[in-house]
Design a protein around this motif. Structure first.
Motif, PDB file in Angstrom:
ATOM      1  N   GLY A   8       0.704  -1.028  -0.362  1.00 11.67           N
ATOM      2  CA  GLY A   8       0.270  -0.091   0.230  1.00 11.67           C
ATOM      3  C   GLY A   8       0.859   1.248  -0.077  1.00 11.67           C
ATOM      4  N   LEU A   9       0.888   1.912  -1.343  1.00 15.41           N
ATOM      5  CA  LEU A   9       1.610   2.904  -1.019  1.00 15.41           C
ATOM      6  C   LEU A   9       1.316   4.173  -1.473  1.00 15.41           C
ATOM      7  CD1 LEU A   9       3.892   1.554  -4.099  1.00 15.41           C
ATOM      8  CD2 LEU A   9       4.600   1.789  -1.360  1.00 15.41           C
ATOM      9  N   GLY A  10      -0.230   4.743  -0.635  1.00 16.48           N
ATOM     10  CA  GLY A  10      -0.388   6.029  -0.183  1.00 16.48           C
ATOM     11  C   GLY A  10       0.809   6.720   0.568  1.00 16.48           C
ATOM     12  N   ARG A  11       0.308   7.915   0.953  1.00 17.03           N
ATOM     13  CA  ARG A  11       1.338   8.727   1.239  1.00 17.03           C
ATOM     14  C   ARG A  11       2.406   7.873   2.709  1.00 17.03           C
ATOM     15  NH1 ARG A  11      -0.825  14.960   2.667  1.00 17.03           N
ATOM     16  NH2 ARG A  11      -2.849  13.011   3.258  1.00 17.03           N
ATOM     17  N   PHE A  12       1.335   7.215   3.972  1.00 12.25           N
ATOM     18  CA  PHE A  12       1.928   6.545   4.894  1.00 12.25           C
ATOM     19  C   PHE A  12       2.826   5.726   4.451  1.00 12.25           C
ATOM     20  CE2 PHE A  12       1.909   3.273   7.850  1.00 12.25           C
ATOM     21  CZ  PHE A  12       1.873   3.716   9.017  1.00 12.25           C
ATOM     22  N   GLY A  13       2.249   4.831   2.916  1.00 14.96           N
ATOM     23  CA  GLY A  13       3.586   3.631   3.177  1.00 14.96           C
ATOM     24  C   GLY A  13       4.065   4.034   2.779  1.00 14.96           C
ATOM     25  N   SER A  14       3.981   5.247   1.665  1.00 13.18           N
ATOM     26  CA  SER A  14       5.586   4.965   0.518  1.00 13.18           C
ATOM     27  C   SER A  14       6.225   6.679   1.381  1.00 13.18           C
ATOM     28  CB  SER A  14       4.388   5.930  -0.070  1.00 13.18           C
ATOM     29  OG  SER A  14       3.958   6.353  -1.422  1.00 13.18           O
ATOM     30  N   ASP A  31       1.692  -2.196  -4.065  1.00 11.34           N
ATOM     31  CA  ASP A  31       0.823  -1.864  -4.534  1.00 11.34           C
ATOM     32  C   ASP A  31      -0.415  -1.768  -5.707  1.00 11.34           C
ATOM     33  OD1 ASP A  31      -0.376   0.834  -3.434  1.00 11.34           O
ATOM     34  OD2 ASP A  31      -1.157   0.440  -4.500  1.00 11.34           O
ATOM     35  N   ILE A  32      -1.507  -1.800  -6.358  1.00 10.00           N
ATOM     36  CA  ILE A  32      -2.047  -2.404  -7.374  1.00 10.00           C
ATOM     37  C   ILE A  32      -1.616  -1.275  -8.266  1.00 10.00           C
ATOM     38  CG2 ILE A  32      -3.465  -3.892  -6.163  1.00 10.00           C
ATOM     39  CD1 ILE A  32      -5.832  -1.799  -6.187  1.00 10.00           C
ATOM     40  N   ASN A  33      -1.464  -0.057  -7.602  1.00 12.10           N
ATOM     41  CA  ASN A  33      -1.880   1.476  -8.415  1.00 12.10           C
ATOM     42  C   ASN A  33      -0.016   1.275  -8.808  1.00 12.10           C
ATOM     43  OD1 ASN A  33      -0.928   4.169  -9.690  1.00 12.10           O
ATOM     44  ND2 ASN A  33      -3.057   4.484  -8.331  1.00 12.10           N
ATOM     45  N   SER A  34       0.192   1.266 -10.480  1.00  9.07           N
ATOM     46  CA  SER A  34       1.176   1.464 -11.253  1.00  9.07           C
ATOM     47  C   SER A  34       1.683   2.964 -11.013  1.00  9.07           C
ATOM     48  CB  SER A  34       1.299   0.976 -12.903  1.00  9.07           C
ATOM     49  OG  SER A  34       0.282   1.441 -13.471  1.00  9.07           O
ATOM     50  N   ASP A  35       1.235   3.922 -10.968  1.00  6.89           N
ATOM     51  CA  ASP A  35       1.906   5.311 -10.646  1.00  6.89           C
ATOM     52  C   ASP A  35       1.905   5.766  -9.324  1.00  6.89           C
ATOM     53  OD1 ASP A  35       1.125   6.160 -13.298  1.00  6.89           O
ATOM     54  OD2 ASP A  35      -0.589   6.478 -12.354  1.00  6.89           O
ATOM     55  N   LEU A  36       2.089   4.665  -7.988  1.00 10.56           N
ATOM     56  CA  LEU A  36       2.602   4.812  -7.159  1.00 10.56           C
ATOM     57  C   LEU A  36       4.028   4.612  -7.155  1.00 10.56           C
ATOM     58  CD1 LEU A  36      -0.948   4.894  -5.082  1.00 10.56           C
ATOM     59  CD2 LEU A  36       0.390   6.265  -4.858  1.00 10.56           C
ATOM     60  N   VAL A  37       3.390   3.291  -7.784  1.00 11.00           N
ATOM     61  CA  VAL A  37       5.059   2.667  -7.630  1.00 11.00           C
ATOM     62  C   VAL A  37       5.568   2.675  -8.034  1.00 11.00           C
ATOM     63  CG1 VAL A  37       6.067   0.130  -8.208  1.00 11.00           C
ATOM     64  CG2 VAL A  37       3.443   0.489  -7.134  1.00 11.00           C
ATOM     65  N   SER A  38       5.573   2.951  -8.761  1.00 15.45           N
ATOM     66  CA  SER A  38       6.804   4.280  -9.878  1.00 15.45           C
ATOM     67  C   SER A  38       7.211   5.642  -9.472  1.00 15.45           C
ATOM     68  CB  SER A  38       5.799   4.799 -11.368  1.00 15.45           C
ATOM     69  OG  SER A  38       5.489   5.417 -11.850  1.00 15.45           O
ATOM     70  N   GLN A  39       6.496   5.755  -8.594  1.00 10.34           N
ATOM     71  CA  GLN A  39       6.953   7.102  -7.634  1.00 10.34           C
ATOM     72  C   GLN A  39       7.974   7.072  -6.679  1.00 10.34           C
ATOM     73  OE1 GLN A  39       3.554   9.177  -6.350  1.00 10.34           O
ATOM     74  NE2 GLN A  39       2.710   9.377  -7.995  1.00 10.34           N
ATOM     75  N   VAL A  40       7.731   5.646  -6.072  1.00 10.10           N
ATOM     76  CA  VAL A  40       9.069   5.522  -5.396  1.00 10.10           C
ATOM     77  C   VAL A  40       9.785   4.238  -5.392  1.00 10.10           C
ATOM     78  CG1 VAL A  40       7.150   5.451  -3.342  1.00 10.10           C
ATOM     79  CG2 VAL A  40       7.526   2.979  -4.163  1.00 10.10           C
ATOM     80  N   ALA A  41       9.790   3.394  -6.963  1.00  7.98           N
ATOM     81  CA  ALA A  41      10.388   2.655  -6.933  1.00  7.98           C
ATOM     82  C   ALA A  41      12.010   3.133  -7.116  1.00  7.98           C
ATOM     83  CB  ALA A  41      10.602   2.750  -8.431  1.00  7.98           C
ATOM     84  N   ASN A  42      12.825   4.403  -7.082  1.00 12.27           N
ATOM     85  CA  ASN A  42      14.069   4.716  -7.390  1.00 12.27           C
ATOM     86  C   ASN A  42      14.439   4.560  -5.795  1.00 12.27           C
ATOM     87  OD1 ASN A  42      14.575   5.018 -10.268  1.00 12.27           O
ATOM     88  ND2 ASN A  42      13.701   6.667 -10.043  1.00 12.27           N
ATOM     89  N   ASP A  43      13.599   4.682  -5.087  1.00 17.77           N
ATOM     90  CA  ASP A  43      14.207   5.149  -3.121  1.00 17.77           C
ATOM     91  C   ASP A  43      13.997   3.855  -2.469  1.00 17.77           C
ATOM     92  OD1 ASP A  43      14.541   7.806  -3.926  1.00 17.77           O
ATOM     93  OD2 ASP A  43      11.805   7.880  -3.706  1.00 17.77           O
ATOM     94  N   VAL A  44      14.193   2.372  -3.374  1.00 20.20           N
ATOM     95  CA  VAL A  44      13.458   1.075  -2.609  1.00 20.20           C
ATOM     96  C   VAL A  44      14.225   0.144  -3.405  1.00 20.20           C
ATOM     97  CG1 VAL A  44      11.414   2.228  -1.505  1.00 20.20           C
ATOM     98  CG2 VAL A  44      11.632   0.841  -3.408  1.00 20.20           C
ATOM     99  N   THR A  45      14.264  -0.877  -2.507  1.00 17.05           N
ATOM    100  CA  THR A  45      14.862  -2.257  -2.977  1.00 17.05           C
ATOM    101  C   THR A  45      14.209  -2.331  -4.374  1.00 17.05           C
ATOM    102  OG1 THR A  45      15.933  -2.073  -0.172  1.00 17.05           O
ATOM    103  CG2 THR A  45      16.323  -4.169  -2.334  1.00 17.05           C
ATOM    104  N   HIS A  46      13.377  -3.322  -4.153  1.00 18.23           N
ATOM    105  CA  HIS A  46      11.984  -3.814  -4.686  1.00 18.23           C
ATOM    106  C   HIS A  46      10.938  -2.715  -4.721  1.00 18.23           C
ATOM    107  CE1 HIS A  46      15.551  -6.633  -5.737  1.00 18.23           C
ATOM    108  NE2 HIS A  46      15.502  -7.077  -4.053  1.00 18.23           N
ATOM    109  N   ALA A  47      10.623  -2.443  -6.311  1.00 20.69           N
ATOM    110  CA  ALA A  47       8.966  -1.706  -6.606  1.00 20.69           C
ATOM    111  C   ALA A  47       8.229  -2.916  -7.368  1.00 20.69           C
ATOM    112  CB  ALA A  47       9.033  -0.378  -6.856  1.00 20.69           C
ATOM    113  N   VAL A  48       6.993  -3.660  -6.803  1.00 21.63           N
ATOM    114  CA  VAL A  48       6.316  -4.368  -7.675  1.00 21.63           C
ATOM    115  C   VAL A  48       4.990  -3.900  -7.515  1.00 21.63           C
ATOM    116  CG1 VAL A  48       5.479  -6.708  -7.992  1.00 21.63           C
ATOM    117  CG2 VAL A  48       7.611  -5.901  -6.958  1.00 21.63           C
ATOM    118  N   VAL A  49       4.145  -3.936  -8.966  1.00 22.51           N
ATOM    119  CA  VAL A  49       2.787  -3.440  -8.664  1.00 22.51           C
ATOM    120  C   VAL A  49       2.158  -5.120  -8.967  1.00 22.51           C
ATOM    121  CG1 VAL A  49       0.854  -3.192 -10.828  1.00 22.51           C
ATOM    122  CG2 VAL A  49       3.639  -2.248 -10.640  1.00 22.51           C
TER     123      VAL A  49
END
Length: 215
Positions: A8-14, A31-49
């Motif tokens: 879950g990558l809302g404001r809290f999760g992100s 997260d099921i939302n690809s836009d939210l996943v892409s917003q944090v992808a460069n800041d974490v180890t792995h990001a998955v839709v």
């Protein structure tokens, strides 16, 4: 190195995911939302839709091998319940959930969540505490009886070493760290001398912490 999943990558999760990475942890986000996943992808180890409501997806990602999962789906009761159930069945050693309200909290606790947060409520409580005790810069409640406070060093402590102050014996608190000019000294030694501009990170029970705040 500790490993976490944040679902879950809302404001809290992100924010949780980014901060865990800044602390040197391995973090998988979903997260099921690809836009939210892409917003944090460069800041974490792995990001998955993906959908954490599907246990097979979680298993395929190896979530069961991580140290902790954070379920940050606070506004969708059904989704957060199902994700929490899946994580419990997969055997996660630690599950932390975000809840929307007290009813949501109770449901997640009954499912076996190790810790359930209502961020807005806790932020309000921390603000009220800081307003009622102006010398406290921050407060983290560990239980009903214990907490950690950030306080400016009392003027009477300036120039004295931790050994001389002997706060554990005299006040029943422990100094965990000292912030000085933007730097943090974790577990300072007994010969560390307090300066007037220091900020102290102190652990203790409620009564002992109140004594420190009055110095």
């Amino acid at each position: 190195m500790k490993s976490y999943a944040v679902i879950g990558l809302g404001r809290f999760g992100s924010e949780v995911a980014r901060h865990l990475c800044r602390l040197g942890c391995q973090v998988l986000v979903m997260d099921i939302n690809s836009d939210l996943v892409s917003q944090v992808a460069n800041d974490v180890t792995h990001a998955v839709v993906g959908d954490g409501q599907d246990k097979d997806v979680l298993r395929a990602l190896g979530v069961q091998d991580l140290d902790c999962a954070v379920v940050a789906i606070g506004d969708d009761l059904a989704a957060s319940v199902l994700v929490t159930m899946n994580l419990k069945e997969l055997g996660l050693p630690m599950i932390v959930c975000k809840a929307h309200d007290e009813m949501h909290r109770r449901v997640l606790q009954k499912l076996g969540a190790d810790r359930v947060l209502i961020p807005e409520q806790e932020q309000g409580q921390r603000l009220a505490r800081s307003l009622s005790t102006p010398n406290v810069l921050d407060y983290i409640e560990l239980s009903d009886d214990y907490g950690i406070v950030d306080v400016p060093a009392p003027k009477s402590w300036s120039g004295q070493t931790l050994k001389e102050l002997n706060v554990r014996a005299k006040l029943g608190v422990n100094i965990l760290a000292i912030r000085r000019q933007g730097r943090i000294n974790v577990s300072p030694t007994a010969d560390f001398a307090i300066e007037a501009e220091d900020v102290l990170v102190i652990l203790g029970d409620s009564a002992a912490l109140k004594k420190v705040q009055k110095l």
